[in-house]
Write a protein that holds these residues in place. Structure first.
Motif, PDB file in Angstrom:
ATOM      1  N   LEU A  49       0.837  -0.997  -0.013  1.00 40.82           N
ATOM      2  CA  LEU A  49       0.050  -0.032  -0.047  1.00 40.82           C
ATOM      3  C   LEU A  49       0.846   1.146  -0.129  1.00 40.82           C
ATOM      4  O   LEU A  49       0.601   2.213  -0.742  1.00 40.82           O
ATOM      5  CB  LEU A  49      -0.785   0.102   1.200  1.00 40.82           C
ATOM      6  CG  LEU A  49      -1.929   1.232   1.341  1.00 40.82           C
ATOM      7  CD1 LEU A  49      -2.912   1.065   0.114  1.00 40.82           C
ATOM      8  CD2 LEU A  49      -2.470   0.942   2.644  1.00 40.82           C
ATOM      9  N   HIS A  50       1.983   1.132   0.788  1.00 41.82           N
ATOM     10  CA  HIS A  50       2.847   2.500   0.906  1.00 41.82           C
ATOM     11  C   HIS A  50       3.433   2.738  -0.564  1.00 41.82           C
ATOM     12  O   HIS A  50       3.748   3.843  -0.905  1.00 41.82           O
ATOM     13  CB  HIS A  50       4.050   2.032   1.764  1.00 41.82           C
ATOM     14  CG  HIS A  50       5.189   3.240   2.058  1.00 41.82           C
ATOM     15  ND1 HIS A  50       4.818   4.391   2.450  1.00 41.82           N
ATOM     16  CD2 HIS A  50       6.254   3.124   1.654  1.00 41.82           C
ATOM     17  CE1 HIS A  50       5.815   5.138   2.634  1.00 41.82           C
ATOM     18  NE2 HIS A  50       6.813   4.321   2.062  1.00 41.82           N
ATOM     19  N   ARG A  82      -8.505  -0.329  -5.046  1.00 40.92           N
ATOM     20  CA  ARG A  82      -8.092  -1.136  -6.163  1.00 40.92           C
ATOM     21  C   ARG A  82      -7.278  -2.159  -5.920  1.00 40.92           C
ATOM     22  O   ARG A  82      -7.077  -3.112  -6.383  1.00 40.92           O
ATOM     23  CB  ARG A  82      -7.272   0.044  -6.974  1.00 40.92           C
ATOM     24  CG  ARG A  82      -6.374  -0.645  -8.206  1.00 40.92           C
ATOM     25  CD  ARG A  82      -7.304  -1.385  -9.231  1.00 40.92           C
ATOM     26  NE  ARG A  82      -8.301  -0.647  -9.753  1.00 40.92           N
ATOM     27  CZ  ARG A  82      -9.288  -1.030 -10.496  1.00 40.92           C
ATOM     28  NH1 ARG A  82      -9.455  -2.463 -10.704  1.00 40.92           N
ATOM     29  NH2 ARG A  82     -10.367  -0.214 -11.066  1.00 40.92           N
ATOM     30  N   LEU A  83      -6.479  -1.982  -4.900  1.00 40.15           N
ATOM     31  CA  LEU A  83      -5.449  -3.211  -4.388  1.00 40.15           C
ATOM     32  C   LEU A  83      -6.156  -4.261  -3.921  1.00 40.15           C
ATOM     33  O   LEU A  83      -5.888  -5.406  -4.101  1.00 40.15           O
ATOM     34  CB  LEU A  83      -4.380  -2.671  -3.211  1.00 40.15           C
ATOM     35  CG  LEU A  83      -3.519  -1.722  -3.657  1.00 40.15           C
ATOM     36  CD1 LEU A  83      -2.635  -1.226  -2.436  1.00 40.15           C
ATOM     37  CD2 LEU A  83      -2.463  -2.225  -4.906  1.00 40.15           C
ATOM     38  N   THR A 126      -8.868 -10.173  -5.399  1.00 40.55           N
ATOM     39  CA  THR A 126     -10.061 -10.445  -5.468  1.00 40.55           C
ATOM     40  C   THR A 126     -10.511 -11.346  -6.435  1.00 40.55           C
ATOM     41  O   THR A 126     -10.979 -10.560  -7.537  1.00 40.55           O
ATOM     42  CB  THR A 126     -11.122 -10.094  -4.761  1.00 40.55           C
ATOM     43  OG1 THR A 126     -10.905  -9.160  -3.447  1.00 40.55           O
ATOM     44  CG2 THR A 126     -12.409 -10.557  -4.466  1.00 40.55           C
ATOM     45  N   SER A 127     -10.284 -12.455  -6.847  1.00 40.30           N
ATOM     46  CA  SER A 127     -10.946 -13.097  -8.118  1.00 40.30           C
ATOM     47  C   SER A 127     -12.401 -13.656  -7.950  1.00 40.30           C
ATOM     48  O   SER A 127     -13.012 -13.906  -6.923  1.00 40.30           O
ATOM     49  CB  SER A 127     -10.169 -14.402  -8.138  1.00 40.30           C
ATOM     50  OG  SER A 127      -8.704 -14.246  -8.476  1.00 40.30           O
ATOM     51  N   PRO A 128     -13.249 -13.344  -8.772  1.00 39.70           N
ATOM     52  CA  PRO A 128     -14.798 -13.623  -8.855  1.00 39.70           C
ATOM     53  C   PRO A 128     -14.993 -15.132  -8.494  1.00 39.70           C
ATOM     54  O   PRO A 128     -14.334 -16.092  -8.952  1.00 39.70           O
ATOM     55  CB  PRO A 128     -15.207 -13.153 -10.189  1.00 39.70           C
ATOM     56  CG  PRO A 128     -14.303 -12.188 -10.797  1.00 39.70           C
ATOM     57  CD  PRO A 128     -12.924 -12.748 -10.266  1.00 39.70           C
ATOM     58  N   GLY A 129     -15.527 -15.164  -7.356  1.00 38.17           N
ATOM     59  CA  GLY A 129     -16.197 -16.674  -7.050  1.00 38.17           C
ATOM     60  C   GLY A 129     -14.865 -17.465  -6.387  1.00 38.17           C
ATOM     61  O   GLY A 129     -15.165 -18.608  -5.942  1.00 38.17           O
ATOM     62  N   GLY A 130     -13.997 -16.611  -6.027  1.00 32.30           N
ATOM     63  CA  GLY A 130     -12.702 -17.225  -5.323  1.00 32.30           C
ATOM     64  C   GLY A 130     -12.508 -17.198  -3.922  1.00 32.30           C
ATOM     65  O   GLY A 130     -13.768 -16.860  -3.001  1.00 32.30           O
TER      66      GLY A 130
END
Length: 272
Positions: free
Chosen positions: A218-219, A227-228, A233-237
């Motif tokens: 983040l830094h 956004r990070l 995050t993958s859909p459905g993961g």
């Protein structure tokens, strides 16, 4: 403004926060000869730092000592005893900087007189130069004084100026107390990992390194936090499954709303 040109600095309190700031100032170029430390019982390590830098140390304020910058880094509960003897050091060209949580400028003015004052709220990562400080200056603070104060505070990390003193209580709730929230997050992640079947020490190592690594990402990243998060995050993961719980109506956001409100209320109470 160059740190070598700030004039005389009197630091009251050389404990964890004050000592960390002093060490940072000296490393960044503040001449030791321009610094006077007032502390009745600094640690042996701090005594060595003060001595090696050629700074002066007194257990209490000596007579006829004046300050261009009077930096108050003592605990709020000690202020009633600490402030009255300091009034002679505050002259017409002095700017007073306080990092005591909850102690308002009106409180400081009542003890030290009508002076240029800055109320600042750093956080504990300032001790490793990775903090962030919120600051408010009263109308008597000149542009030059504000620049000088910012140059000292910036040694510990970025400085964010707020337009209202009341905002300092919110700063205290978000960033001043914020490191504790992150540390507790690590505790919670580790405990959940243990309950999921991992050895406790492994769960703690994983949680600790994950949070510190995410903080460094983040830094360094130009992307904002949302956004990070989406990038992970993958859909459905698996991450999406966890976030469905954390971002539910009764998930983290309402808890943080309540926590920040409680911290801000307490900061306001401390200032009364």
């Amino acid at each position: 403004m160059a740190l070598a040109q700030l004039g005389s600095i009197v630091l009251v309190g050389a404990g964890n926060m004050g000592g960390a700031m002093l060490s940072g100032w000296l490393k960044k170029g503040v001449p030791g000869a321009s610094v006077t430390v007032i502390d009745p019982s600094p640690s042996e390590a701090m005594k060595a730092i003060i001595s090696d830098a050629g700074a002066r140390h007194f257990a209490s304020l000596p007579e006829r000592l004046s300050a261009d910058i009077l930096f108050l880094a003592v605990k709020p509960q000690l202020m009633d005893a600490v402030l009255p003897p300091l009034k002679p050091a505050v002259g017409p060209d002095t700017v007073v900087v306080s990092v005591a949580a909850g102690k308002t400028l009106s409180y400081l003015l009542a003890h030290l007189g009508d002076a240029a004052m800055v109320r600042a709220m750093p956080n504990t990562p300032a001790m490793i130069g990775r903090g962030v400080t919120g600051a408010y200056a009263n109308p008597k603070v000149s542009d030059a004084q504000r620049t000088a104060v910012e140059s000292l505070l910036r040694v510990s990390g970025p400085v964010e100026w707020v337009s209202s003193e009341a905002d300092i209580d919110a700063v205290t709730a978000v960033s001043g107390s914020g490191p504790a929230y992150v540390f507790y997050l690590v505790e919670c992640m580790a405990e959940a990992g243990r309950k999921a079947g991992l050895p406790a020490d492994l769960a703690m190592r994983l949680a600790r390194e994950t949070v510190s690594g995410a903080g460094e990402l983040l830094h360094q990243s130009p992307d904002d936090a949302s956004r990070l998060r989406q990038n992970v995050t993958s859909p459905g993961g698996t991450t999406a499954a966890a976030l469905a719980v954390l971002m539910a109506e009764n998930g983290m956001q309402p808890l943080f709303d309540e926590a920040i409100a409680a911290a801000r209320k307490r900061a306001e109470e401390l200032g009364r």
